[in-house]
Design a protein around this motif. Structure first.
Motif, PDB file in Angstrom:
ATOM      1  N   SER A   1      -1.528  -8.165   8.018  1.00 54.27           N
ATOM      2  CA  SER A   1      -0.299  -7.369   8.174  1.00 54.27           C
ATOM      3  C   SER A   1      -0.674  -5.886   8.151  1.00 54.27           C
ATOM      4  CB  SER A   1       0.683  -7.687   7.044  1.00 54.27           C
ATOM      5  OG  SER A   1       1.794  -6.842   7.102  1.00 54.27           O
ATOM      6  N   ILE A   2      -0.091  -5.109   9.080  1.00 53.10           N
ATOM      7  CA  ILE A   2      -0.502  -3.710   9.259  1.00 53.10           C
ATOM      8  C   ILE A   2       0.734  -2.807   9.200  1.00 53.10           C
ATOM      9  CG2 ILE A   2      -1.689  -2.067  10.782  1.00 53.10           C
ATOM     10  CD1 ILE A   2      -2.997  -4.538  12.125  1.00 53.10           C
ATOM     11  N   ALA A   3       0.603  -1.680   8.506  1.00 55.75           N
ATOM     12  CA  ALA A   3       1.597  -0.594   8.542  1.00 55.75           C
ATOM     13  C   ALA A   3       0.850   0.683   8.908  1.00 55.75           C
ATOM     14  CB  ALA A   3       2.295  -0.441   7.193  1.00 55.75           C
TER      15      ALA A   3
ATOM     16  N   LEU B   1      -3.405  -2.145   5.199  1.00 60.28           N
ATOM     17  CA  LEU B   1      -3.753  -3.497   5.631  1.00 60.28           C
ATOM     18  C   LEU B   1      -3.521  -4.450   4.476  1.00 60.28           C
ATOM     19  CD1 LEU B   1      -7.125  -2.644   7.428  1.00 60.28           C
ATOM     20  CD2 LEU B   1      -4.804  -2.603   8.373  1.00 60.28           C
ATOM     21  N   ARG B   2      -2.820  -5.573   4.751  1.00 62.44           N
ATOM     22  CA  ARG B   2      -2.510  -6.553   3.697  1.00 62.44           C
ATOM     23  C   ARG B   2      -2.829  -7.962   4.203  1.00 62.44           C
ATOM     24  NH1 ARG B   2       2.167  -3.304   3.794  1.00 62.44           N
ATOM     25  NH2 ARG B   2       2.666  -2.182   1.873  1.00 62.44           N
ATOM     26  N   ILE B   3      -3.187  -8.781   3.257  1.00 62.37           N
ATOM     27  CA  ILE B   3      -3.403 -10.200   3.576  1.00 62.37           C
ATOM     28  C   ILE B   3      -3.421 -10.976   2.270  1.00 62.37           C
ATOM     29  CG2 ILE B   3      -5.927 -10.145   3.466  1.00 62.37           C
ATOM     30  CD1 ILE B   3      -5.952 -11.977   5.928  1.00 62.37           C
TER      31      ILE B   3
ATOM     32  N   ARG C   1      -5.360  -5.742  -0.411  1.00 63.09           N
ATOM     33  CA  ARG C   1      -4.734  -4.570   0.229  1.00 63.09           C
ATOM     34  C   ARG C   1      -5.769  -3.457   0.364  1.00 63.09           C
ATOM     35  NH1 ARG C   1       0.792  -1.455  -0.655  1.00 63.09           N
ATOM     36  NH2 ARG C   1       0.110   0.712  -0.520  1.00 63.09           N
ATOM     37  N   MET C   2      -5.693  -2.734   1.490  1.00 61.86           N
ATOM     38  CA  MET C   2      -6.540  -1.552   1.661  1.00 61.86           C
ATOM     39  C   MET C   2      -5.718  -0.448   2.314  1.00 61.86           C
ATOM     40  SD  MET C   2     -10.252  -1.034   3.529  1.00 61.86           S
ATOM     41  CE  MET C   2      -9.609  -0.820   5.172  1.00 61.86           C
TER      42      MET C   2
END
Length: 992
Positions: A222-224, A952-954, A969-970
């Motif tokens: 998942s991207i923001a 970035l999440r996963i 998360r990064m």
């Protein structure tokens, strides 16, 4: 430590860890009740910005190195759900849930750890001193191991960070522990951005390699993404503030900036930059392409836009500059003579007395006629010497400016008025009405009414100080002002635009002095015209009154006499000497008869028993006092014409208090004090005796202090109820001041008494006071008036813009000023704070006008669109960041797009600027991002982004395929000279 590095088991490392430091950390966590399961409710959108953040701190030591430990947390209402103990093992720590929450990505105002990790609660351990830092890797590892042990021992589920390296780098490492899970917080900070990590694909590679998940294939990430664009070039939009014509002002022409009106607004554009953030909040890996060759990230297509403005540094505003420069006058030390030059008054090697010596010349015995020593002649001769020595052109103020100022201050001179009372009617048309709250601010600020001469003088001096020669111009105008005051005193011209009556103690001392001078001019003028203005009725009204009015006049047992005693303060203490030459104005017998009235001859009879008063003729009667009659003669009791109390200024009140206090408690001191305080009482007794022949002390008390005459109903010898009166107990005290004064009082009407108020003496004292004022003293006196005017100006300008934050600041200024300015010598620091608040309000209003001009609100034809833009601009002033409704396709977004587009065109080539198409054509041409990309090869409507932020999440199992799936998360931020990665990587500590 090289040997230690070979020992890897954690239990061996524990031997070397500082147990005291660990126990202290555990103690603090226990005190703050951070042990056990952390509870919280799901976060609402935007709560990180709108919510309340609090913190509490303590201090701990690591050997001799001091650390501060701080708990940061978002205040939330209690959820009320406490019965979840059975689910504790299955619930992740709150901070791990925050890692995946997307409601508060990229908060505009928050702690850096909140922005990087999305946490709502955490603890930070940092060096206590700003210059201390944890630099070595071994110390960092030691601290982190100590923190890990403390978290494990206490069961604390709140993340705990340790700040390492220099503080300006904002480097943190930390850990969070839960039941069978752990999250490690790691960070990378570089000054130079590696080329392979400037885009999404490179950052995804880092993220996946760091996770090291054994699953194949990996779930999508998942991207923001947020791209920030900065607009700095406003050249095509001129700054709307019209600066004053300084050349015209210096030349003596008033022009657009009139005397008596303060300027307002910024001298430069108060908005230096506009930051546009284009955000893609929910993207999935594979949907978009962003690499070193091609990017789908077109800001026009971004679903969310938000804007913030950056204020100009050290903004220069006109009103703030006026106040600051005038305040600097307060710190000058020079006198008027030193500023204008004493050599200008020298002639043939001898110094001729200037205005300040004129007063002593007036009072010294002289063999020559007094007109040769008149101040007017001395001033004219001094002016001739000034012109002779320095020339007319060398004067700080030229004649044109000076004449304009004097006509503004004294408008009665323009009409050649000889009656100064007519000048009182001339008031400024732009001033608020006297009943309004704005007008009455002078009583809170201890300044002067906004339609008064003092207020106008303050504004003129403020403008002269800024535009016409600074302190020299101020000294020159003040010198001319003092000369004008002397001329008006000598010519019996009333000073215009001052309230009637005694000095108003609610105003500044300089205003009181001018009012005192006006009182002196009034009495001198009336005396010269053969009138009797210094004698008048002391009763509440000029009509006949009854006993009830007399009671109202007294107010209390001592109110009347207190007023009489207060009236005596204006008298010089030297006048109490018995050897002083007493004088009064004598009138002819014809005038005396006219003044006493026709009834005086008819009601002068007395009873046969009073032989002493039988031959006296009543004098100085005003009117009968209702139905009251004298006790013994039985004739009507007449209210006498009495002398007015001497007007007072606050410095004379203070002087009187000090003199009375210094007399002490001795018998002689008490007698002198009583004599000083009873002079007004004695004058009234003499007037009363002259108006009521045959009267007694009881009659006087019944009029003067009715509560000191006690009446009771008694039964006489015949059985009838009658009223019997007697003096109060305090009037019967032996050696009573009232009794002694009554015995010494002679029946003398007020017009033949020695004057209680010596207007000549008091006028000379005021003129001397004015003449010796330094520019710094003058600035101190008038600063409340200038602040008062500045507040009114800010309120006037704010009503045109309607800004909530400015309304709040104005209330704070009024409250602060009311507390500071009421004291005689307020502290400079507090005055500077008031001026800073006024400058802050001015800057906000200027910023609002700048934004309205840039967004073209006044040119907007559609009312609904205009209201939306006004609301948008107001939000920009109040909030740190404002969302743009409709993003790039809304009304505000279209204008922002135009601003960036025109700025880009200007930077590309001057030819394109000359041939720039209209906004509509540009927007039509820019409608298709694909066409733009094909034609131009890149998105040219916007400059390269000044900042790129990615989250970035996963959720994947670590470290083994069968481990519990946990959030990873990064966060990445890339600017021109900064590159930071902040990662939170979770692992299963049970099944690994």
């Amino acid at each position: 430590m090289a040997a230690d590095s070979e020992v890897s088991p954690p239990e061996i490392l524990t031997i070397f860890l500082p147990t005291r430091f660990i126990s202290k950390v555990e103690e603090v966590l226990n005190d703050w009740k951070l042990i056990g399961v952390s509870s919280g409710k799901p976060l609402e959108k935007g709560v990180y910005t709108t919510g309340i953040w609090e913190e509490k701190s303590d201090e701990i030591s690591f050997a001799d190195f001091r650390f501060s430990i701080t708990h940061h947390y978002l205040v939330q209402e209690a959820s009320g759900k406490d019965g979840k103990e059975e689910l504790v093992e299955d619930v992740l720590p709150l901070s791990m849930q925050d890692l995946l929450c997307m409601n508060n990505d990229f908060p505009p105002r928050a702690h850096c750890l909140v922005r990087w990790y999305g946490l709502q609660e955490f603890v930070v351990i940092a060096p206590a001193a700003n210059n201390d830092a944890v630099l070595s890797e071994s110390k960092c590892n030691l601290l982190l191991s100590s923190v890990s042990i403390a978290l494990g021992n206490t069961g604390c589920q709140v993340p705990l960070f340790v700040q390492i390296h220099h503080k300006w780098r904002r480097m943190y490492v930390g850990e969070c522990q839960g039941p069978g899970v752990r999250t490690d917080f790691e960070m990378v900070h570089l000054r130079k951005v590696p080329n392979q990590y400037t885009h999404l694909s490179g950052l995804l590679d880092i993220f996946k390699s760091k996770i090291g998940c054994p699953l194949t294939p990996l779930p999508p990430v998942s991207i923001a993404i947020r791209l920030t664009y900065v607009l700095q070039d406003w050249q095509q939009y001129f700054w709307p503030q019209q600066p004053p014509d300084i050349d015209a002002l210096i030349g003596g022409e008033v022009g657009g900036l009139e005397f008596g009106k303060l300027p307002f607004g910024a001298c430069e554009d108060p908005v230096s930059e506009l930051h546009l953030a284009a955000t893609w909040p929910h993207l999935t890996e594979g949907i978009i392409v962003d690499n070193d060759v091609y990017s789908d990230l077109d800001p026009i297509q971004a679903p969310q836009w938000s804007v913030r403005v950056r204020k100009a540094d050290n903004l220069q505003c006109l009103l703030g500059d006026f106040l600051t420069e005038f305040f600097k006058l307060c710190r000058r030390k020079e006198s008027t003579d030193e500023i204008l030059g004493r050599s200008t008054f020298e002639e043939d090697g001898k110094e001729v007395a200037d205005i300040t010596h004129a007063l002593s010349k007036l009072t010294e015995p002289a063999p020559v006629p007094i007109h040769k020593l008149s101040v007017t002649n001395m001033v004219h001769s001094a002016k001739k010497k000034i012109r002779k020595h320095r020339g007319v052109d060398d004067s700080p103020l030229n004649n044109e400016v000076l004449n304009t100022l004097m006509l503004f201050l004294f408008p009665d001179d323009a009409d050649k008025l000889t009656d100064g009372s007519e000048a009182r009617l001339s008031t400024s048309r732009n001033n608020p009405p006297p009943e309004s709250e704005e007008y009455n601010l002078y009583s809170q600020f201890k300044s002067a009414p906004s339609d008064s001469l003092t207020y106008k003088l303050a504004l003129c001096l403020c403008m002269i100080n800024f535009y016409h020669g600074g302190v020299k111009g101020v000294a020159h105008l003040w010198q001319e002002f003092v000369v004008e005051m002397r001329r008006r005193w000598e010519k019996n011209y009333l000073i215009p635009e001052l309230a009637n009556g005694s000095p108003d103690l609610r105003c500044c001392l300089l205003h009181q002095k001018l009012q005192m001078l006006n009182c002196c001019i009034e009495r001198k003028k009336a005396r010269d015209e053969g009138k009797k203005p210094y004698t008048s009725d002391r009763s509440p009204s000029g009509s006949s009154g009854d006993t009830g009015k007399a009671v109202d006049r007294s107010g209390g047992d001592y109110q009347k006499e207190t007023e009489k005693e207060r009236g005596e303060v204006g008298k010089s203490w030297e006048s109490w000497s018995d050897s002083e030459e007493e004088f009064f104005e004598c009138l002819s017998d014809t005038e005396e008869l006219k003044g006493n009235g026709q009834e005086n001859g008819k009601k002068g009879g007395t009873k046969e028993g009073n032989k002493e008063s039988a031959n006296l003729k009543p004098e100085g009667r005003l009117h009968p006092h209702g139905k009251l009659t004298l006790l013994h003669p039985g004739e009507p009791l007449y209210i006498p014409v009495t002398q007015e109390p001497a007007p007072m200024t606050e410095d004379l009140l203070e002087e009187q208090s000090e003199v009375l206090a210094k007399l002490g408690t001795s018998a002689e001191g008490a007698h002198l004090r009583a004599r000083m305080q009873s002079a007004c009482l004695l004058s009234d007794m003499e007037s009363f005796k002259a108006a009521n022949p045959g009267c007694c002390l009881e009659d006087f008390v019944r009029w003067y202090s009715p509560r000191d005459y006690i009446e009771e109903e008694v039964v006489d010898e015949e059985g009838n109820r009658v009223l019997k009166g007697e003096l109060s107990a305090r009037m019967k005290i032996p050696s009573n001041m009232w009794v002694e004064a009554w015995e010494t009082a002679k029946p003398v009407p007020a017009r033949r008494q020695r004057r209680l108020f010596d207007d000549t003496r008091e006028a000379e004292k005021v003129l001397h006071y004015l003449a010796v004022q330094k520019p710094a003293d003058l600035a101190r006196h008038l600063l409340p008036c200038v602040i008062h005017a500045a507040v009114l100006k800010v309120k006037e300008e704010e009503t045109l813009e309607d800004i909530a934050s400015v309304k709040k600041i104005i209330k704070q200024i009024i409250s602060h000023s009311s507390k500071v300015l009421r004291f005689p010598n307020p502290e400079d620091k507090k005055l500077e704070e008031i001026i800073a608040q006024i400058m802050s309000a001015e800057a906000i209003i200027a910023r609002a006008r700048s934004l309205k001009a840039k967004f073209g609100i006044e040119k907007c034809d559609q009312e609904e669109e205009k209201e939306d833009l006004e609301r948008f601009v107001n939000c920009l002033l109040e909030q740190p960041e404002v969302s743009v409704i409709g993003a790039g396709r809304g009304p505000a977004g279209s204008i922002i797009h135009k601003l960036f587009l025109n700025a880009q065109r200007m930077t590309e080539s001057s030819d394109e600027v000359a041939t720039m198409t209209s906004l509509d054509e540009e927007l039509k041409r820019s409608g298709s991002s694909d066409e733009r990309r094909l034609n131009l090869g890149a998105v040219t409507d916007f400059p390269p982004p000044a900042g790129r932020e990615l989250i970035l999440r996963i959720t994947v199992p670590r470290p083994a395929p069968y481990s519990k799936p946990l959030p990873q998360r990064m966060y990445s931020v890339i600017t021109k000279e900064d590159f930071r990665l902040a990662g939170a990587f979770s692992a299963d500590t049970t099944f690994f």
